[in-house]
Design a protein around this motif. Structure first.
Motif, short mmCIF file in Angstrom:
data_model
loop_
_atom_site.label_atom_id
_atom_site.label_comp_id
_atom_site.label_asym_id
_atom_site.label_seq_id
_atom_site.Cartn_x
_atom_site.Cartn_y
_atom_site.Cartn_z
N MET A 1 -30.77 47.03 -25.82
CA MET A 1 -29.62 47.48 -26.58
C MET A 1 -28.46 46.53 -26.32
SD MET A 1 -29.85 51.54 -26.05
CE MET A 1 -31.48 52.20 -25.86
N SER A 2 -27.70 46.27 -27.33
CA SER A 2 -26.60 45.31 -27.21
C SER A 2 -25.38 45.97 -26.58
CB SER A 2 -26.24 44.77 -28.59
OG SER A 2 -25.56 45.76 -29.33
N ASP A 3 -24.39 45.13 -26.26
CA ASP A 3 -23.13 45.65 -25.71
C ASP A 3 -22.39 46.50 -26.74
OD1 ASP A 3 -23.60 44.42 -23.32
OD2 ASP A 3 -22.44 42.64 -23.79
N VAL A 70 -28.96 59.98 -18.78
CA VAL A 70 -28.63 58.55 -18.69
C VAL A 70 -28.17 58.19 -17.27
CG1 VAL A 70 -27.09 56.74 -19.55
CG2 VAL A 70 -28.15 58.34 -21.15
N VAL A 71 -27.45 59.09 -16.62
CA VAL A 71 -27.04 58.84 -15.23
C VAL A 71 -28.28 58.76 -14.33
CG1 VAL A 71 -25.86 59.87 -13.23
CG2 VAL A 71 -24.71 59.78 -15.45
N PRO A 78 -28.60 50.99 -21.06
CA PRO A 78 -27.95 50.15 -20.04
C PRO A 78 -26.46 49.91 -20.25
CG PRO A 78 -30.05 49.20 -20.72
CD PRO A 78 -29.76 50.34 -21.66
N THR A 79 -25.98 50.01 -21.48
CA THR A 79 -24.57 49.74 -21.72
C THR A 79 -23.70 50.99 -21.58
OG1 THR A 79 -24.80 50.07 -24.10
CG2 THR A 79 -25.11 47.82 -23.26
#
Length: 111
Positions: A1-3, A70-71, A78-79
């Motif tokens: 995944m992108s920023d 996600v945590v 990842p972003t």
């Protein structure tokens, strides 16, 4: 995944659906709930007016389930940036609504 990952994108909706399928929530959220949830995850304030019993509680309970997932597994997104020990404060206008929320959270392991 992108920023530039956006939760309120087709990829974001799919990720949220995938995460929620791994939780004890026994129903599939409605599209309007997913839309509000993903907008909130993007940091957009949500103001939802819906009928009684339409699932407004899901906006913040499902939000917390996604954040906790996600945590626990940052590789999911990842972003994303969430506190290591997130908490949620819900202010209810009535005692019966408070009791209903407690039952809801305990039922799905958020208590």
């Amino acid at each position: 995944m992108s920023d530039n990952f956006k939760w309120s994108s087709p990829e974001g909706y799919e990720l949220v659906r995938r995460i929620l399928r791994t939780t004890p929530v026994p129903y599939t959220p409605h599209d309007y709930q997913l839309e509000g949830l993903c907008k909130s995850l993007d940091g957009i304030h949500l103001f939802a007016i819906t009928r009684t019993g339409s699932g407004k509680t899901a906006y913040y309970s499902l939000y917390m389930l996604v954040v906790l997932a996600v945590v626990a597994n940052p590789a999911l997104c990842p972003t994303a940036s969430f506190p290591k020990n997130p908490c949620l404060l819900v202010v209810c206008p009535t005692v019966p609504l408070q009791l209903e929320m407690v039952r809801f959270f305990l039922r799905f392991g958020n208590g």
